[in-house]
Every structure is written in C-alpha cells, then in structure tokens.
Design an enzyme around this catalytic site. Structure first.
Site, PDB file in Angstrom:
ATOM      1  N   CYS A  79       0.853  -1.187   0.000  1.00 50.81           N
ATOM      2  CA  CYS A  79       0.000   0.000   0.000  1.00 50.81           C
ATOM      3  C   CYS A  79       0.890   1.239   0.000  1.00 50.81           C
ATOM      4  CB  CYS A  79      -0.963  -0.016   1.176  1.00 50.81           C
ATOM      5  SG  CYS A  79      -0.542   1.049   2.539  1.00 50.81           S
ATOM      6  N   GLU A  80       0.514   2.181  -0.848  1.00 49.27           N
ATOM      7  CA  GLU A  80       1.376   3.350  -1.023  1.00 49.27           C
ATOM      8  C   GLU A  80       1.285   4.327   0.153  1.00 49.27           C
ATOM      9  OE1 GLU A  80       0.078   4.997  -4.710  1.00 49.27           O
ATOM     10  OE2 GLU A  80      -1.458   6.263  -3.781  1.00 49.27           O
ATOM     11  N   HIS A  81       0.317   4.120   1.023  1.00 44.77           N
ATOM     12  CA  HIS A  81       0.171   5.047   2.150  1.00 44.77           C
ATOM     13  C   HIS A  81       1.039   4.662   3.345  1.00 44.77           C
ATOM     14  CE1 HIS A  81      -3.977   5.669   0.206  1.00 44.77           C
ATOM     15  NE2 HIS A  81      -3.140   6.591  -0.211  1.00 44.77           N
ATOM     16  N   HIS A  82       1.256   3.341   3.520  1.00 46.60           N
ATOM     17  CA  HIS A  82       2.000   2.882   4.701  1.00 46.60           C
ATOM     18  C   HIS A  82       3.185   1.991   4.355  1.00 46.60           C
ATOM     19  CE1 HIS A  82      -2.215   3.649   5.993  1.00 46.60           C
ATOM     20  NE2 HIS A  82      -1.620   4.228   7.025  1.00 46.60           N
ATOM     21  N   GLN A 139      -5.493  -0.541  -3.837  1.00 47.24           N
ATOM     22  CA  GLN A 139      -6.182  -1.673  -4.469  1.00 47.24           C
ATOM     23  C   GLN A 139      -7.105  -1.221  -5.607  1.00 47.24           C
ATOM     24  OE1 GLN A 139      -7.935  -4.443  -1.644  1.00 47.24           O
ATOM     25  NE2 GLN A 139      -9.390  -5.175  -3.172  1.00 47.24           N
ATOM     26  N   HIS A 186      -5.447  -6.032   4.018  1.00 47.63           N
ATOM     27  CA  HIS A 186      -4.438  -4.975   4.110  1.00 47.63           C
ATOM     28  C   HIS A 186      -3.816  -4.973   5.510  1.00 47.63           C
ATOM     29  CE1 HIS A 186      -5.577  -2.643   0.379  1.00 47.63           C
ATOM     30  NE2 HIS A 186      -6.490  -3.594   0.443  1.00 47.63           N
ATOM     31  N   CYS A 242      -2.005  -2.804   6.753  1.00 50.22           N
ATOM     32  CA  CYS A 242      -2.068  -1.482   7.389  1.00 50.22           C
ATOM     33  C   CYS A 242      -3.374  -1.296   8.153  1.00 50.22           C
ATOM     34  CB  CYS A 242      -1.861  -0.367   6.372  1.00 50.22           C
ATOM     35  SG  CYS A 242      -3.107  -0.266   5.088  1.00 50.22           S
TER      36      CYS A 242
HETATM   37 ZN   LIG Z   1      -2.132   1.461   3.949  1.00 47.57          ZN
END
Ligand SMILES: [Zn+2]
Length: 205
Positions: A90-93, A131, A159, A161
C-alpha cells in the site's frame, strides 16, 4: 489523454544500487534501535533487496508483455483466470496487502496468452499501490491491448495497514472491481463472471 500504460522509458529510473540501505539504517536508529548490533547489521541491505523485489513492476513494460502473446482466434466466450495470487504494497504505509485477483474478458478477435494474465497482475501489483487503482490498471491494460467485448477484474485483499493497526477486524477483506464493456452493460455477463468466481474448486473444475 492520460497514459494508462506507461512505457518502460517513462517508468521511474532505477536508482543507484545502494540508495535505500543508508535510509533504512537511519530508520532503525530513529525508532530507537542500535543499527550496529549483530542482528541488524545486514538489515539495511536485506530491506533494500526486498524493496527492489517488491517494486520490480516499475521495470516491467506492460505493453510489450501483452503484445508478445496476442493470438487471433474465433472464440467469443468468456475467458477467466481466477484466484491469481496478489502481493502488493500500500502506497500510504508501505505495508503489504495481499489476496486474489480474478480476471475475465470476452474476446472480439484476439486473446492474450493465458500465462500473461498473472504476469500482468504482478507487473502492476509489484509497485506502490492502492487496491482500487491496481484493479483498474489491470482491466484497462487488457482493454487497450486486445479491444475485447468486455473486461472484468475483481480483487479481494487483506491490508496489513488496516489489520495490524487495528483499524479493521482481523479478517476483513476489501473487494474492488472494474467492469468494462459487456461486463458493465450486460447484467447476464457480469452475473456469469461473479458466479464463476464464487464457484469453489472441485477437483480440476
Ligand atoms: Zn495502507
């Protein structure tokens, strides 16, 4: 028009071989660890190697991958490759999300070699992703390569995260879908696709 399939040349350039490791070492120190203790000595290099592997999709030329295995056929029934393993970050975490992808299309005059479908999924999954975008990218790549009567992609994934941080219940699964052409317009086609996905393996079928 927005490019849906970045050519190899437009993918981010590969950084020099040892640009990640020193930063990992800094992260280790920042969380209160001693980067020089025995167990962590090789960790920066290991993490760098892992990240290079997990993001190798940036080096994949998706268009060339699909174009290398296009075949003309007289077949206009649904082609479905289901239960394709997906591992992404995931690009956020920068934490993994993983699960299954199901990819279907109805050919017009061309098909893609079946083995290329999991490789296509991998080429987009091995990048920093969300996703939703991953799902759309897979569908649009097939749409662009063979102009079929329709494409359907469903991804079911967990996920870390969400799970590890306690944002969601342990077993919650995120489901995303992208339906193009007949899969969007024709209820029967969409239902057939979803029914085939739900069908469990029983021996070979
Ligand atoms: Zn994430």
């Amino acid at each position: 028009m927005r490019r849906l399939l970045p050519a190899k040349a437009s993918a981010p350039a590969i950084a020099a071989a040892t640009t990640i490791a020193p930063h990992v070492r800094a992260v280790l120190a920042a969380v209160g660890e001693d980067p020089d203790r025995e167990g962590l000595l090789k960790t920066p290099e290991r993490v760098e190697k892992a990240f290079r592997f997990l993001t190798r999709g940036y080096q994949e030329d998706v268009r060339a991958l699909l174009n290398s295995a296009l075949f003309s056929v007289c077949y206009d029934e649904m082609v479905l490759v289901k239960d394709i393993e997906v591992f992404s970050l995931c690009e956020h975490h920068l934490l993994p999300f993983f699960g299954k992808a199901h990819v279907a299309y109805i050919p017009k005059d061309k098909v893609v070699g079946l083995s290329k479908i999991p490789r296509l999924v991998d080429a987009f999954a091995r990048r920093l992703q969300i996703q939703e975008r991953l799902t759309v990218q897979i569908a649009k790549a097939i749409q662009e390569a063979i102009r079929p009567r329709g494409v359907g992609v469903v991804i079911e994934a967990m996920h870390l995260c969400m799970i590890m941080r306690g944002v969601e219940k342990q077993n919650s699964v995120a489901v995303t879908s992208c339906m193009l052409g007949g899969f969007r317009d024709q209820h029967q086609t969409r239902e057939e696709f979803l029914a085939l996905i739900r069908k469990k393996h029983n021996g070979m079928i």
